[in-house]
Design an enzyme around this catalytic site. Sequence first.
Site, PDB file in Angstrom:
ATOM      1  N   GLY A 291     -17.363  51.723 -10.239  1.00 55.04           N
ATOM      2  CA  GLY A 291     -17.784  53.002  -9.642  1.00 55.04           C
ATOM      3  C   GLY A 291     -17.138  53.509  -8.458  1.00 55.04           C
ATOM      4  O   GLY A 291     -17.259  54.604  -8.166  1.00 55.04           O
ATOM      5  N   ILE A 294     -10.903  53.729  -7.324  1.00 60.39           N
ATOM      6  CA  ILE A 294      -9.724  52.904  -8.020  1.00 60.39           C
ATOM      7  C   ILE A 294     -10.257  52.246  -9.289  1.00 60.39           C
ATOM      8  O   ILE A 294      -9.660  52.455 -10.416  1.00 60.39           O
ATOM      9  CB  ILE A 294      -9.043  51.774  -7.259  1.00 60.39           C
ATOM     10  CG1 ILE A 294      -8.429  52.523  -5.819  1.00 60.39           C
ATOM     11  CG2 ILE A 294      -8.259  51.103  -7.960  1.00 60.39           C
ATOM     12  CD1 ILE A 294      -7.201  53.040  -6.345  1.00 60.39           C
ATOM     13  N   SER A 337     -20.066  49.329 -21.802  1.00 59.11           N
ATOM     14  CA  SER A 337     -21.257  48.737 -21.012  1.00 59.11           C
ATOM     15  C   SER A 337     -21.392  49.082 -19.696  1.00 59.11           C
ATOM     16  O   SER A 337     -20.184  48.704 -19.166  1.00 59.11           O
ATOM     17  CB  SER A 337     -21.363  47.365 -21.468  1.00 59.11           C
ATOM     18  OG  SER A 337     -21.757  47.005 -22.911  1.00 59.11           O
ATOM     19  N   ALA A 364     -11.602  45.062  -8.599  1.00 63.18           N
ATOM     20  CA  ALA A 364     -11.269  45.985  -7.713  1.00 63.18           C
ATOM     21  C   ALA A 364     -12.412  46.312  -6.826  1.00 63.18           C
ATOM     22  O   ALA A 364     -12.486  47.048  -5.766  1.00 63.18           O
ATOM     23  CB  ALA A 364     -11.098  47.466  -8.624  1.00 63.18           C
ATOM     24  N   LYS A 411      -3.184  46.406   3.965  1.00 63.94           N
ATOM     25  CA  LYS A 411      -3.737  45.856   5.219  1.00 63.94           C
ATOM     26  C   LYS A 411      -3.725  44.210   5.226  1.00 63.94           C
ATOM     27  O   LYS A 411      -4.132  43.701   6.316  1.00 63.94           O
ATOM     28  CB  LYS A 411      -4.963  46.369   5.475  1.00 63.94           C
ATOM     29  CG  LYS A 411      -4.955  47.920   5.677  1.00 63.94           C
ATOM     30  CD  LYS A 411      -6.410  48.667   5.579  1.00 63.94           C
ATOM     31  CE  LYS A 411      -6.202  49.993   5.789  1.00 63.94           C
ATOM     32  NZ  LYS A 411      -5.340  50.736   4.859  1.00 63.94           N
ATOM     33  N   LYS A 423      -8.867  40.217   2.788  1.00 62.50           N
ATOM     34  CA  LYS A 423      -8.125  40.492   1.276  1.00 62.50           C
ATOM     35  C   LYS A 423      -6.969  39.440   1.314  1.00 62.50           C
ATOM     36  O   LYS A 423      -6.756  39.109   0.264  1.00 62.50           O
ATOM     37  CB  LYS A 423      -7.716  41.946   1.495  1.00 62.50           C
ATOM     38  CG  LYS A 423      -8.786  43.055   1.230  1.00 62.50           C
ATOM     39  CD  LYS A 423      -9.796  42.976  -0.138  1.00 62.50           C
ATOM     40  CE  LYS A 423      -8.664  43.320  -1.435  1.00 62.50           C
ATOM     41  NZ  LYS A 423      -9.514  43.238  -2.457  1.00 62.50           N
ATOM     42  N   ASN A 453      -2.835  53.470   1.099  1.00 61.14           N
ATOM     43  CA  ASN A 453      -3.864  54.189   0.843  1.00 61.14           C
ATOM     44  C   ASN A 453      -3.721  55.487  -0.388  1.00 61.14           C
ATOM     45  O   ASN A 453      -2.605  55.436  -0.835  1.00 61.14           O
ATOM     46  CB  ASN A 453      -4.028  55.200   1.960  1.00 61.14           C
ATOM     47  CG  ASN A 453      -4.034  54.503   3.270  1.00 61.14           C
ATOM     48  OD1 ASN A 453      -5.526  54.273   3.688  1.00 61.14           O
ATOM     49  ND2 ASN A 453      -3.226  54.058   4.088  1.00 61.14           N
ATOM     50  N   LEU A 455      -4.769  58.845  -1.874  1.00 59.30           N
ATOM     51  CA  LEU A 455      -5.251  60.031  -1.747  1.00 59.30           C
ATOM     52  C   LEU A 455      -6.557  60.513  -2.375  1.00 59.30           C
ATOM     53  O   LEU A 455      -6.721  60.258  -3.882  1.00 59.30           O
ATOM     54  CB  LEU A 455      -4.244  61.409  -2.175  1.00 59.30           C
ATOM     55  CG  LEU A 455      -2.939  61.471  -1.188  1.00 59.30           C
ATOM     56  CD1 LEU A 455      -2.131  62.336  -2.035  1.00 59.30           C
ATOM     57  CD2 LEU A 455      -3.474  61.704  -0.014  1.00 59.30           C
ATOM     58  N   ARG A 548      -9.210  53.256  16.606  1.00 54.94           N
ATOM     59  CA  ARG A 548     -10.556  52.364  16.322  1.00 54.94           C
ATOM     60  C   ARG A 548     -10.126  50.939  16.425  1.00 54.94           C
ATOM     61  O   ARG A 548      -9.126  50.517  16.046  1.00 54.94           O
ATOM     62  CB  ARG A 548     -11.154  52.942  15.347  1.00 54.94           C
ATOM     63  CG  ARG A 548     -11.263  54.474  15.236  1.00 54.94           C
ATOM     64  CD  ARG A 548     -12.060  55.044  14.141  1.00 54.94           C
ATOM     65  NE  ARG A 548     -11.144  55.021  12.911  1.00 54.94           N
ATOM     66  CZ  ARG A 548     -11.315  55.323  11.611  1.00 54.94           C
ATOM     67  NH1 ARG A 548     -12.527  55.829  11.499  1.00 54.94           N
ATOM     68  NH2 ARG A 548     -10.321  55.097  10.675  1.00 54.94           N
TER      69      ARG A 548
END
Length: 622
Positions: A291, A294, A337, A364, A411, A423, A453, A455, A548
């Site tokens: 969902g 990727i 499915s 993913a 990352k 990861k 990243n 887009l 951050r």
Amino acid sequence: MFGNKYGIRSVIAFSHDLVAVVLSWLLAFLFYADFNISVTPFVLLLDSMPWILPTQAVIFLWLGLYRGLWRYASLPDLKRITVAVLLSGVLSTIVFWNLGLLGVIPYSINVLAPILLLLIMGGSRLIYRAWKERRLYSLENYEGKLVLILGAGSTAVNLVKDLASSRDWHVVGMLDDDPRKLGTRLRGVRVLGVIDDLPHWVHKLNVGHVIIAMPSLSHRVHRHVLEMCSEMGIKAMIVPSYQDLISGKTTVSQIREIQLDDLLGRAPVVLDDEGLHGFLTGKTILVTGAGGSIGAELCRQIIAFEPVHLVLFELNEYALYCVQEEFQEEFPDTSMSFVIGDIKDSARLEQLFIQFSPSVVFHAAAYKHVPLMENENAWQAVLNNVMGTYVLASTAIRHKVEKFVLVSTDKAVNPVNIMGASKRLAEMVCQAMQQSIKNHEQITCFVMVRFGNVLGSAGSVIPKFRKQIASGGPITVTHPEMTRYFMSIPEAAQLVLQAGLMGGSKGGGEIFVMDMGDPVKITELASDLIRLSGLGEDDMRIIYTGLRPGEKLHEELLSANENTVPTPHTKLSIAQAPEVNAQWLVAFVTRFENIKTLGDEEARKELARWVPEYSPNGESVH
């Protein structure tokens, strides 16, 4: 009789051509007599017409001259007219010979009449098309939006052709940097100047739109054009990519607004289609996180290779529902499915693998938002990203899955945050599992793919910037020097498939690194989005809020103790990461299965114990 829905128009066209036949023979007789009416053999003309007209009419109808519209008359129509005229001329000659008129009617008339007929029939069609396209009128009489086209190559010429019949657009000129094309006319449109002359011609011709029709144009020139258009307050658009044109998804005339992907300047991915068909066609494929951005794009790409069944596995009910709605409409012939479940739930996975027996797993599913995972959710990130991967991979081994492809991230390189460290630890788990099954009968091959990243993905900064622009700003950027690697979602998914195909050539456990190109400044990205929204930087402020928790100033693709080796695919290389052995895996599993929950600080310490390059208290600016 005429075989199409334009009955009245076809009858008129047919009548026109019969009149043209009479007129061409009359003119041929007059030319023969030097337009001296008194000596023109009109009697011969009247005697021959009852034979000529039916012959010509039968040929015209037989060759289907009336199945199209004159306003779209083109070279193929002229070819059909030429064949019709030549064939009818030959038959007329045969008729005259049988009637004994061949020597009576001068031979020059038999040659001249078909030539005149060809000129009248072809010329009238072209004149009518020019009139319908308003080519005979001044600029003030045109309707639609005035547009300049950048480019004068084949794509631009095809665009001019497609837009010629449109009431929405009128092409007033073309701009191209090729000096050989300056001043020439292509399909009636003049090449006015070079691309840098755009402001001059926009103001002179009062143009409101620019269409870029140069697929090979660099991203820097795209950005330059966008800046010029933004300063002039006009809209810049672009033709579809070569990839979309070749695939048949779009046509040249389906112009669209410039998107961020166009400004990245990344070359299209060339896939090993034959190899991917062998890898995916006729097999059951499982995609976790289906969902997400990727995961869903991976499914779209996989469907093109005709799997026997596609299993879309997702924890988020609404995300999976949205994908189900899209896929059942777009791909009704594909067996699929849509399965709700958690990758940490071993019982659910066991049920899933027994029911569907997947041959390939694309993993993913992950928690990816750096600041959100850094505080309050650190241990959940570890459980999902690490233990979820372990549970899923263990199930895949037991059920003899051929390939297990882990979608990782840049990352994970020298991580300073929970997301990246988790990861990297997931990568290490897969490396260790590959080592643990090498001396056994299990056949599963593990492949890991790192990239930066993408887009427009759910976790990227782009949706946030767009929302800020829509609300009137300002746009918030954490640091003026922050850079990130970017690629489009389709490109990332395509390279994951390619890496999945190539994995195993060196025994499995490879970590593939994508060619991410040059890093992009986030401030530059924000400026591009402002211009794409039709605004100037005076209209939308950019403010800086500071880094951050867990953020790096610059991301990396390799750690200090890693090198890469090339692969046959130019956009993929293999990171030579330190090996992780089976004994390490035993110790890891024993430790983690006995931990119920940890606070944020304890989670960071636990990750640092297993990931040597992780610096939880290191500088955010790496």
